[in-house]
Structure formats: structure tokens, C-alpha cells
Design a protein around this motif. Structure first.
Motif, PDB file in Angstrom:
ATOM      1  N   ALA A 201      42.278  50.149  38.692  1.00  0.00           N
ATOM      2  CA  ALA A 201      42.827  49.034  37.910  1.00  0.00           C
ATOM      3  C   ALA A 201      41.823  47.908  37.767  1.00  0.00           C
ATOM      4  CB  ALA A 201      44.085  48.493  38.583  1.00  0.00           C
TER       5      ALA A 201
ATOM      6  N   THR B 114      47.577  43.452  49.815  1.00  0.00           N
ATOM      7  CA  THR B 114      47.536  42.340  48.866  1.00  0.00           C
ATOM      8  C   THR B 114      46.464  41.329  49.267  1.00  0.00           C
ATOM      9  OG1 THR B 114      49.896  42.643  48.547  1.00  0.00           O
ATOM     10  CG2 THR B 114      48.975  40.573  47.761  1.00  0.00           C
TER      11      THR B 114
ATOM     12  N   ARG C 132      43.144  42.639  48.153  1.00  0.00           N
ATOM     13  CA  ARG C 132      43.052  42.519  46.696  1.00  0.00           C
ATOM     14  C   ARG C 132      42.742  41.084  46.285  1.00  0.00           C
ATOM     15  NH1 ARG C 132      44.797  40.841  41.934  1.00  0.00           N
ATOM     16  NH2 ARG C 132      45.874  39.221  43.118  1.00  0.00           N
TER      17      ARG C 132
ATOM     18  N   GLY D   8      45.424  43.729  36.555  1.00  0.00           N
ATOM     19  CA  GLY D   8      46.229  44.811  37.108  1.00  0.00           C
ATOM     20  C   GLY D   8      46.383  45.988  36.153  1.00  0.00           C
ATOM     21  N   ARG D   9      45.672  45.950  35.035  1.00  0.00           N
ATOM     22  CA  ARG D   9      45.778  47.037  34.054  1.00  0.00           C
ATOM     23  C   ARG D   9      45.069  48.302  34.521  1.00  0.00           C
ATOM     24  NH1 ARG D   9      46.193  47.012  28.276  1.00  0.00           N
ATOM     25  NH2 ARG D   9      44.430  48.435  28.371  1.00  0.00           N
TER      26      ARG D   9
ATOM     27  N   SER E 263      39.413  39.767  44.464  1.00  0.00           N
ATOM     28  CA  SER E 263      39.610  39.145  43.166  1.00  0.00           C
ATOM     29  C   SER E 263      38.979  37.742  43.146  1.00  0.00           C
ATOM     30  CB  SER E 263      41.105  39.094  42.871  1.00  0.00           C
ATOM     31  OG  SER E 263      41.354  38.331  41.739  1.00  0.00           O
TER      32      SER E 263
ATOM     33  N   TYR F 194      47.258  50.080  45.024  1.00  0.00           N
ATOM     34  CA  TYR F 194      47.589  50.321  43.622  1.00  0.00           C
ATOM     35  C   TYR F 194      48.239  51.690  43.452  1.00  0.00           C
ATOM     36  CZ  TYR F 194      47.023  50.413  38.529  1.00  0.00           C
ATOM     37  OH  TYR F 194      47.244  50.491  37.186  1.00  0.00           O
TER      38      TYR F 194
END
Ligand code: C2E
Ligand code: CA
Ligand code: CA
Ligand code: CA
Length: 278
Positions: free
Chosen positions: A47, A241, A244, A52-53, A248, A260
Motif C-alpha cells: 500500500a 499502527t 506505520r 492507504g491505497r 509515514s 495491511y
């Protein structure tokens, strides 16, 4: 298959290489696995970290052994690499992935990129570029849909040969990711010379961030190095999380990991991707 009965578990351990008859058995069982369709490919979604795509997936081989059940690639890939079976197995994986990409493109999944692992022996095999191009043509798959993951070891073995190979692959539109970045013995100088587009931050550096200051420093350094060289970063093995968020915040581009999705069989990945596309 009888000969490899159940009390023979260390059959798949590296020690077996000392015994040529066991070696032969392994070779036979890998041949059989290939001939009888015991391998499959699973797909682990990747992703974009900010949105988050879904952007693609890594193809990971699976062996459903008739007696042993699932055998991990960590057990048989190193042995296949040693005895040469990795070449036909690797070709099978590439064909299987391209066949699958063709099917998925037909149902509208046209924007995903699929990464395939190439072991050092595969990378240096005779006519690698020609073989890959032939497979892409056979299944009518654009080179841009495929990414090759190679390790630092593959390129450092023979940097001059690697530069030329990578240039050829690049000219055909294939993208290259350096896998397990930071775990191998390498010189950073090659990054400047080699047309690679991505660094995959190894799971060992991701596991203990942000709590472990050394691992955090390494992850940050890799992201910044990639940035300044114009490369993308993918973090492997992101499970939480907190990981992530940290990645990020540091500017990492993509993630892959249980947070994910786990690796999925083809049908489950298809459902996942079609749902994500809506
Ligand atoms: P790799 O290329 O580093 O692949 C990532 C491994 O990490 C995969 O293990 C994946 O299932 C696992 N993983 C991903 N996310 C997480 C996570 O969040 N937590 C944890 N604990 N693990 C995670 P897998 O599928 O067992 O593959 C192991 C290795 O076998 C791969 O490591 C790769 O080096 C090799 N391999 C797998 N498929 C192929 C293949 O088709 N060809 C070649 N040459 N090697 C392959
Ligand atoms: Ca990989
Ligand atoms: Ca990896
Ligand atoms: Ca790894």
C-alpha cells in the motif's frame, strides 16, 4: 515419495547437502513438485503509506507438499538455489505471475505492480532479460506491471555485470527493487550506478521501531538516503499502527506487512484488490 518418510524431517535442512543421495532426493522432490503442480503463488498486498491505497503485491511461492503440508520457501529456496532447481522454479513463478496478471488486467486490475523475487543464481542466469521479455509477450503483460526484487548480494557478486543487466532490464521498462536493504554486505556506491527504483527496508529494521533507537536510526537513514537518490522506499513486515505512523512520519513511501495484509492466495487477493478499487 515413500523414501522421504516422516522421520526424515531434516531432509530439508541445509546439513543434508553433505549427503549426495539426499541431495538427489530433494532434487527429485522439487522436480516432482514442479511437474505435479505442488507450487502456488501467494500475493502480499503493498500500500501507499500516506493514502492507504493498494499499489501492488509481492509474489511469494508456496509449496503444498503432499505429506508435509506447507513447506516454507525459507526451507526450500536456499536449497533450490544451491542445486540449480531455482532456475526452472523461478521461470515457473514468472510465468504463473504473468498469466495471473493477464487475467487480473482483464477484470480491470490494470494499475497494480507485481514484484517477483529473483535469487542471485536467477539474476545471473543465461539470457535472463530475453526470457523475461518472452514471458511478458506471451501473456501480453506490459513490463511496467512487473517489478524484480534482487538482493544486494546479487549485484555485489559482480557489479559490472549487474550494471549492464540492470540497464537492459530498465530499458525494457522493468523496475527493480533492492530487497532486504541493509542486511547484505555491500557498498552504497552501487546505488548511484545502478538503475534501481526502490529500496525495501528489511523487516529486521522495522520490527522494533520506534522503541529501538538503533533500528529507528537505520530506518530513518535508509528513507533519507533513498530520498536523496530519488528512490522510493517500501517498508517490509509492518505489523502495527505505531510502526506505520513512524514510517509515514519519516517519509517512507509504501508498506507491506501483516498490518495491511498477510500474503493471500490468488482468489483472495483478487477479491481484496477489487474491493480496494471500488
Ligand atoms: P522476502 O522476499 O523478504 O519476503 C518477505 C517475507 O516476509 C515473506 O515470507 C512474507 O510472508 C513475510 N512477511 C511479510 N510481512 C510480514 C509481517 O508483517 N510479519 C512477519 N513476521 N513476516 C512478514 P515468505 O513468504 O515465507 O518468504 C520467505 C522468503 O523466501 C522471501 O523473503 C524470499 O527471499 C523467498 N521467496 C519467496 N518466494 C520466492 C520466489 O518466488 N522466488 C525466490 N527466488 N525467492 C522467494
Ligand atoms: Ca522479497
Ligand atoms: Ca524482503
Ligand atoms: Ca526480509
Amino acid at each position: 515419495a515413500k523414501a522421504m518418510g516422516r522421520n526424515n524431517f531434516q531432509f530439508f535442512s541445509p546439513e543434508m547437502n553433505r549427503f549426495s543421495n539426499e541431495r538427489l532426493l530433494l532434487e527429485n522432490s522439487l522436480h516432482r513438485a514442479l511437474a505435479q503442480g505442488e507450487f502456488t503463488v501467494h500475493y502480499q498486498p503493498q500500500a501507499d503509506i500516506a493514502s492507504g491505497r493498494l499499489v501492488g503485491a509481492e509474489a511469494l511461492i508456496r509449496w503444498h507438499h503432499p505429506e508435509r503440508g506447507m513447506v516454507s520457501p525459507l526451507q526450500f529456496i536456499p536449497l533450490a538455489e544451491e542445486n540449480g532447481m531455482i532456475l526452472p522454479i523461478g521461470t515457473w513463478v514468472l510465468r504463473e505471475v504473468c498469466r495471473q496478471i493477464k487475467v487480473w488486467r482483464e477484470v480491470g486490475l490494470t494499475d497494480l505492480r507485481f514484484a517477483v523475487n529473483l535469487s542471485p543464481r536467477q539474476f545471473h542466469q543465461e539470457n535472463l532479460v530475453g526470457n523475461i521479455i518472452d514471458i511478458l509477450r506471451e501473456f501480453d503483460v506490459p513490463a511496467s506491471a512487473l517489478e524484480l526484487e534482487i538482493t544486494e548480494g546479487s549485484v555485489m557478486e559482480n557489479p559490472d555485470a549487474a550494471v549492464s543487466l540492470l540497464n537492459q532490464l530498465n530499458q525494457h521498462g522493468l523496475s527493480i527493487a533492492i530487497d532486504d536493504f541493509g542486511t547484505g554486505y555491500s557498498s552504497l556506491g552501487y546505488l548511484k550506478r545502478f538503475p534501481v527504483s526502490k529500496l525495501k527496508i528489511d523487516r529486521s529494521f522495522v520490527m522494533d521501531i520506534p522503541g529501538d533507537p538503533d533500528d529507528s536510526a537505520i530506518a530513518i537513514a535508509v528513507i533519507q538516503l533513498a530520498r536523496s537518490l530519488g528512490l522510493k522506499t517500501v517498508a517490509e513486515g509492518v505489523e502495527t499502527t505505531v510502526q506505520r505512523q513512524f514510517l509515514s512520519d519519516q517519509g517512507c513511501d509504501m508498506l507491506q506487512g501483516y498490518w495491511y495484509s498477510k500474503p493471500l492466495d490468488a482468489a483472495t487477493f483478487e477479491a481484496f484488490a477489487l474491493h480496494a478499487a471500488r
